[in-house]
Design an enzyme around this catalytic site. Sequence first.
Site, PDB file in Angstrom:
ATOM      1  N   HIS A 379       0.808  -1.226   0.000  1.00  0.00           N
ATOM      2  CA  HIS A 379       0.000   0.000   0.000  1.00  0.00           C
ATOM      3  C   HIS A 379       0.839   1.273   0.000  1.00  0.00           C
ATOM      4  O   HIS A 379       0.296   2.344   0.264  1.00  0.00           O
ATOM      5  CB  HIS A 379      -0.911   0.032   1.230  1.00  0.00           C
ATOM      6  N   LYS A 570      -7.861  13.799   5.098  1.00  0.00           N
ATOM      7  CA  LYS A 570      -7.037  12.600   5.008  1.00  0.00           C
ATOM      8  C   LYS A 570      -5.932  12.726   6.055  1.00  0.00           C
ATOM      9  O   LYS A 570      -5.782  13.776   6.680  1.00  0.00           O
ATOM     10  CB  LYS A 570      -6.432  12.433   3.610  1.00  0.00           C
ATOM     11  N   ARG A 571      -5.199  11.656   6.241  1.00  0.00           N
ATOM     12  CA  ARG A 571      -4.074  11.693   7.169  1.00  0.00           C
ATOM     13  C   ARG A 571      -3.143  12.849   6.805  1.00  0.00           C
ATOM     14  O   ARG A 571      -2.886  13.108   5.641  1.00  0.00           O
ATOM     15  CB  ARG A 571      -3.332  10.357   7.095  1.00  0.00           C
ATOM     16  N   LYS A 576       0.977  14.255   1.047  1.00  0.00           N
ATOM     17  CA  LYS A 576      -0.418  14.538   0.681  1.00  0.00           C
ATOM     18  C   LYS A 576      -0.652  16.037   0.461  1.00  0.00           C
ATOM     19  O   LYS A 576      -1.689  16.446  -0.036  1.00  0.00           O
ATOM     20  CB  LYS A 576      -1.354  13.991   1.761  1.00  0.00           C
ATOM     21  N   THR A 678      -8.583   6.430  -1.403  1.00  0.00           N
ATOM     22  CA  THR A 678      -9.977   5.992  -1.493  1.00  0.00           C
ATOM     23  C   THR A 678     -10.934   7.144  -1.198  1.00  0.00           C
ATOM     24  O   THR A 678     -12.094   7.107  -1.622  1.00  0.00           O
ATOM     25  CB  THR A 678     -10.266   4.825  -0.534  1.00  0.00           C
ATOM     26  N   LYS A 682     -14.762   8.190  -2.793  1.00  0.00           N
ATOM     27  CA  LYS A 682     -15.974   8.522  -2.039  1.00  0.00           C
ATOM     28  C   LYS A 682     -16.533   9.869  -2.479  1.00  0.00           C
ATOM     29  O   LYS A 682     -17.747  10.027  -2.658  1.00  0.00           O
ATOM     30  CB  LYS A 682     -15.660   8.538  -0.545  1.00  0.00           C
TER      31      LYS A 682
END
Length: 840
Positions: A379, A570-571, A576, A678, A682
């Site tokens: 992952h 998100k984290r 990111k 993911t 969504k």
Amino acid sequence: MKEPVTDRSNTIIPHPELMELPPISMAKQAIAEDFQRYFSRTLGRDSEHCTNHYLYEALAYTIRDRLMERWKNTRRAYEQQHARRTCYLSLEFLIGRSLSNAMLNLDITDEVSKMLFDYGIELEELVDAEHDAGLGNGGLGRLAACFVDSCATLQLPVLGYGLRYDYGMFRQKIHNGHQTEEPDHWMRDGNPWELERPEFSQRIQFGGHTEHWCDDDGTLRVRWVATHDVLAIPYDTPVPGFNNDTVNSLRLWKSTATDEFDLEEFNAGDYSEAVAEKNNAEHITMVLYPNDASENGKELRLRQQYFLASASLQDTIRRWLRLEGNNFDTFVDKHCFQLNDTHPSIAVAELMRLLIDRHHLSWDKAWHITSHTMAYTNHTLLPEALEKWPVELFQKLLPRPLEIIKEINARFLTEASRRWPGDSDKLRNLSIIEEGHTPMVRMANLAIVGSFSVNGVAALHSQLLIEGLFREFYELWPHKFNNKTNGVTQRRWLAMCNPGMSQLIDQHIGKEWITDLGQLKKLTAYADDKTFQKNWRMEKLANKQRLAELVEKECGIHFDTSALFDIQVKRIHEYKRQLLNILHVIHLYNRIKQGDTQNWTNRCVLIGGKAAPGYAMAKLIIKLVNNVADVVNTDPDVGELLKVVFLPNYRVSAMEVICPGADLSEQISTAGKEASGTGNMKFMMNGAITIGTLDGANIEILEEVGEDNFFLFGLTAAEVTEMRKNYHPDAIIAADKDLQAVMQLLSSGHFNQFEPGLFDPIIDSISSPYDPWLTAADFRSFVDAQQQIAQAYQNQENWTRMSILNTTASGKFSTDRTMLEYNQNIWKLKQITPYVAKDK
């Protein structure tokens, strides 16, 4: 050697009448009777002791009863048909709340809502009384939860294995803009969804040493002795499929002390030492993913990983012995173990240990079983996330598994050297043991060597794995590698969390999309229908109002629902690039202060997510977001033109409100760093439009929805690699007046006037030629794309059309499709339908 706890499941054979009960009615009256009975008699409550928690608990038991018979029948069907099974091993299962999901999958939400209405109770109030299950951190755990949901809906014999953490990751609080962590004791009020199964407890060994001897046949044997053992007690949670009578299991292990007690120490008055073993045992599943910055944290994390793997494999073998006896000839035909990321990869060595030491199989036979049943999902593209453990720590905690790992490595390197004789550099890269000043065990290498399948989770991710991190392994075993693009379950992430829009979809194309998301393509015919667009906007507006109420409650800031809702949740991690997002916010703020507001689009920016407790830069980015928000939200010149919040304690139940209310989905990671994502799926499924780089599953989202319905920006993965060779952010900043202005506001301390120098590390990182995230390089492209978005949002008819088309194009991103691909190419399970008698 101490024997494992005996399986006591067959010690009593009850009378048949005790086993067979009539099916439970799904009618409103029957549900009402059970609800009242649980509330009044089981929980002992009345009108003077009535709170939402007890009402929720009574309803949960009422619903669980309706799952129970299906649960037992599913297990019975798998055993009667001698089904091949997949055991899904994951350190995280971020399942969120269970009540709404169970009602949806049993198709009784309307009956329950009507029943509660008769009592003057709102269903939403009881749903909100349930705590989010603290069994995961972010995308990895939520993906695992979606996977097991889809497996139940597809009626695949898949059993999830995880850990039953007493405390979740942590509850995030924001104090003076800083993240602080509080314990998330999510089970403090109990958990009505779980079923304790102490008869299947397993004994897990740690420490001690090994002894080698030859048995009467001259075969070398090994026993692991003088160990400090703990018990793994299983707790089962039902995982219902959608309206199909299948209920699979999620089995979570709790650690506790063995029955042994040092009476000599106790009698001598050393009470604390006598109970120390009990406390140490229970620490293993006390907290999700401890901070591993310290040696104690590293040791506890390795304990957790081995505890999960050993308990789950022993449990699988226990079931095999009960059903098939001590013959392992067909074990491969009936089992697959899917390793969810590198965390459970110790399972490769542990299965070998159990087969060789406990069941006396030869090495070759044990290796054949292990290497034909293990499958590994990777992952991450971050090398630092591929876990490595010091050999010294392994020797201390797991001496016997370490011996097996060394033997696996020796045999593997012999095989690899036949392919590349004399190539010591290649063999060094491939080795499971990394030599050096501190020898390390490379867990990803162990997983690849011991697995028959290795997959990435998006097309680009899988490609980059075989071209980069795992290139030598791919050259050796190209047949092992494959891609399985992630997905999310539409039951939770559209049908449940967005009921208004779901009903609108049902009215136009029927309900088949709930189990076949590709059916959403039929909505394309309505993308230009003015009446449908109007109804779509009404549902989106209602969802935005729900989200605005959450923001008001959590942050005290008003979001105007007519504004563009710009969301990144998100984290918190540098790759990111929440930092790039907040730089754009500062750019917008500067435009307002300079009077550049002609043709302006009002925007509400929401950022949320947790930073790992030891990740200083991520926590500093959270502080920057909050400081910028304080300045923006209190400046009278800004007003309703721009609002910014950092939503604390991001969690599944919050996302169930956030993703239906989003207009814009921020998926802005540095290209080549996000494995899949993911959240992007969504948001897309709920009609948000993506601004994103060509990274992870963004690429496949773009392919499905088309360039006209996606806002693309930034460098590609190949361009990122090339730019890193000669990166000069100072020149980029000097050539861009907007970026100069943003950096000037940061360096002047405008957002930290009473905290001088606080954000210097962030300023330095943006300006550094060694910034791996290339924040400055993508700034101009990002700002330009955001300006296009602002203009596009002003045309509400076209924006609505884009929103509809995003939903219609999301069919590929269901975990139903993902699981079917896993099953077709890796697991090869038979779909099994249990028999359930229907109530009259």
